[in-house]
Design a protein around this motif. Structure first.
Motif, short mmCIF file in Angstrom:
data_model
loop_
_atom_site.label_atom_id
_atom_site.label_comp_id
_atom_site.label_asym_id
_atom_site.label_seq_id
_atom_site.Cartn_x
_atom_site.Cartn_y
_atom_site.Cartn_z
N ARG A 282 0.70 -1.16 -0.16
CA ARG A 282 0.09 -0.15 0.07
C ARG A 282 1.02 1.31 0.01
O ARG A 282 1.91 1.33 0.72
N TYR A 283 0.37 2.43 -0.75
CA TYR A 283 1.48 3.54 -0.78
C TYR A 283 0.56 4.61 -0.32
O TYR A 283 -0.63 4.59 -0.28
N SER A 284 1.42 5.70 0.29
CA SER A 284 0.68 6.66 0.82
C SER A 284 1.52 7.93 0.67
O SER A 284 2.72 7.83 0.80
N SER B 236 0.64 10.79 2.08
CA SER B 236 0.41 11.55 3.21
C SER B 236 1.74 11.13 4.10
O SER B 236 2.42 10.22 4.29
N THR C 259 1.50 11.16 7.05
CA THR C 259 1.01 10.30 8.22
C THR C 259 0.17 9.16 7.64
O THR C 259 -1.07 9.44 7.56
N PRO C 260 0.68 7.99 7.20
CA PRO C 260 -0.09 7.08 6.53
C PRO C 260 -0.79 6.36 7.49
O PRO C 260 -0.88 6.41 8.57
N SER C 261 -2.00 5.84 6.84
CA SER C 261 -3.07 5.23 7.92
C SER C 261 -2.29 3.92 8.47
O SER C 261 -1.38 3.25 7.99
N THR D 293 -2.21 1.04 6.03
CA THR D 293 -1.25 1.11 5.31
C THR D 293 0.17 0.70 5.83
O THR D 293 0.89 -0.11 5.54
N SER E 66 6.72 4.46 5.85
CA SER E 66 5.39 3.69 5.63
C SER E 66 5.36 2.53 4.81
O SER E 66 4.58 1.81 4.86
N THR E 67 6.73 2.27 4.68
CA THR E 67 6.62 1.08 3.93
C THR E 67 7.57 -0.19 4.79
O THR E 67 7.70 -1.25 4.60
#
Length: 166
Positions: free
Chosen positions: A52-54, A56, A58-60, A63, A117-118
């Protein structure tokens, strides 16, 4: 020190040049760390959940959860790769080598401690490898807790998708 399984085709895993001096050094821990990294990257090619990519800052939680499951799953995949292909190395040997790699990476990281985020931070990843012998639903639940993701139905769906046969 980085590697990337890239796109599904062509089936190439790339490594940053910084690995070369480490692997040819006289320190056997670097060879172990590199071999585990090979196994980790092969894990990205083995029916893993889609990332999943974000965009933002502040990723969810979802994510983070999905991406952290992917990365931690591949850390355990690397452990299994080592167990099967290089049985002369113990879990402890591999964990010590990965700690050395994490410390080297930390020298060049900013204050985020490798969290984004990853990818979860190395401290969390190493903690999982130390506490759990295999990647299973308990590990996935722990990742859900870490990322503050509480949708149990989705967690259960990802458990089915993310587990691999030993």
């Amino acid at each position: 020190l980085n590697a990337n399984a890239g796109l599904p085709w062509p089936p190439i895993i790339s490594y940053t040049p910084s690995w070369i001096s480490k692997v040819i050094s006289e320190d056997p821990q670097w060879r172990i760390a590199f071999l585990h990294t090979m196994g980790h990257e092969i894990g990205h090619r083995d029916h893993e959940p889609k990332p999943r990519y974000s965009l933002s800052k502040t990723p969810s939680a979802k994510t983070l959860f999905v991406n952290y499951v992917r990365e931690c799953r591949c850390d355990f995949y690397g452990m299994e790769f080592m167990r099967i292909e290089y049985p002369q190395y113990t879990r402890e040997d591999i964990i010590l080598a990965k700690e050395k790699e994490a410390n080297e990476i930390a020298k060049f990281a900013d204050n985020t401690k490798g969290t984004n985020s990853t990818h979860p931070n190395w401290s969390f990843r190493l903690d999982l490898l130390k506490k759990y012998n295999c990647f299973d639903k308990t590990v996935i639940q722990r990742i859900a807790t870490e990322t503050h993701f509480a949708d149990q139905q989705y967690i259960d769906e990802l458990i089915v998708k993310a587990l691999f046969e030993y």
